[in-house]
Design a protein around this motif. Structure first.
Motif, PDB file in Angstrom:
ATOM      1  N   LEU A   1       0.828  -1.198   0.000  1.00 26.02           N
ATOM      2  CA  LEU A   1       0.000   0.000   0.000  1.00 26.02           C
ATOM      3  C   LEU A   1       0.867   1.255   0.000  1.00 26.02           C
ATOM      4  O   LEU A   1       1.935   1.288   0.598  1.00 26.02           O
ATOM      5  CB  LEU A   1      -0.894   0.019   1.244  1.00 26.02           C
ATOM      6  CG  LEU A   1      -1.910  -1.119   1.362  1.00 26.02           C
ATOM      7  CD1 LEU A   1      -2.581  -1.086   2.716  1.00 26.02           C
ATOM      8  CD2 LEU A   1      -2.938  -1.025   0.256  1.00 26.02           C
TER       9      LEU A   1
ATOM     10  N   SER B   1      -3.876   2.808  -0.685  1.00 24.56           N
ATOM     11  CA  SER B   1      -4.297   2.060  -1.873  1.00 24.56           C
ATOM     12  C   SER B   1      -3.060   1.520  -2.592  1.00 24.56           C
ATOM     13  O   SER B   1      -1.937   1.909  -2.303  1.00 24.56           O
ATOM     14  CB  SER B   1      -5.114   2.953  -2.809  1.00 24.56           C
ATOM     15  OG  SER B   1      -4.341   4.042  -3.235  1.00 24.56           O
ATOM     16  N   TYR B   2      -3.296   0.647  -3.542  1.00 24.25           N
ATOM     17  CA  TYR B   2      -2.202   0.052  -4.307  1.00 24.25           C
ATOM     18  C   TYR B   2      -1.900   0.910  -5.528  1.00 24.25           C
ATOM     19  O   TYR B   2      -2.802   1.311  -6.258  1.00 24.25           O
ATOM     20  CB  TYR B   2      -2.569  -1.364  -4.754  1.00 24.25           C
ATOM     21  CG  TYR B   2      -2.705  -2.336  -3.614  1.00 24.25           C
ATOM     22  CD1 TYR B   2      -1.594  -2.914  -3.034  1.00 24.25           C
ATOM     23  CD2 TYR B   2      -3.960  -2.675  -3.111  1.00 24.25           C
ATOM     24  CE1 TYR B   2      -1.714  -3.795  -1.986  1.00 24.25           C
ATOM     25  CE2 TYR B   2      -4.085  -3.564  -2.062  1.00 24.25           C
ATOM     26  CZ  TYR B   2      -2.955  -4.118  -1.504  1.00 24.25           C
ATOM     27  OH  TYR B   2      -3.070  -4.994  -0.453  1.00 24.25           O
TER      28      TYR B   2
END
Length: 66
Positions: free
Chosen positions: A38, A43-44
């Motif tokens: 992350l 978030s990725y």
């Protein structure tokens, strides 16, 4: 000694087989690879790699990748 690496992702854009110069075949594609961790926002992230395949590999890419 050779260096090897493996990118696992998906084809981000449509691509086409082109012939250049002396009839050599070439395919340029963009591969989207998601990171395994992350980021600061939780978030990725996704990295985009521009890959060029020539001759035999270009034909294989056209037949195998979608």
């Amino acid at each position: 000694m050779y260096n090897y690496f493996l990118l696992v992702g998906y084809v981000a854009r449509d691509f086409e087989l082109k012939e250049v110069g002396d009839g050599k075949k070439v395919v340029a594609l963009t591969l989207a690879v998601q990171r395994d961790f992350l980021n600061n926002e939780g978030s990725y992230s996704t990295d985009y790699f521009r890959i060029t395949c020539w001759e035999f590999l270009a034909e294989v890419a056209m037949n195998v990748l979608t």
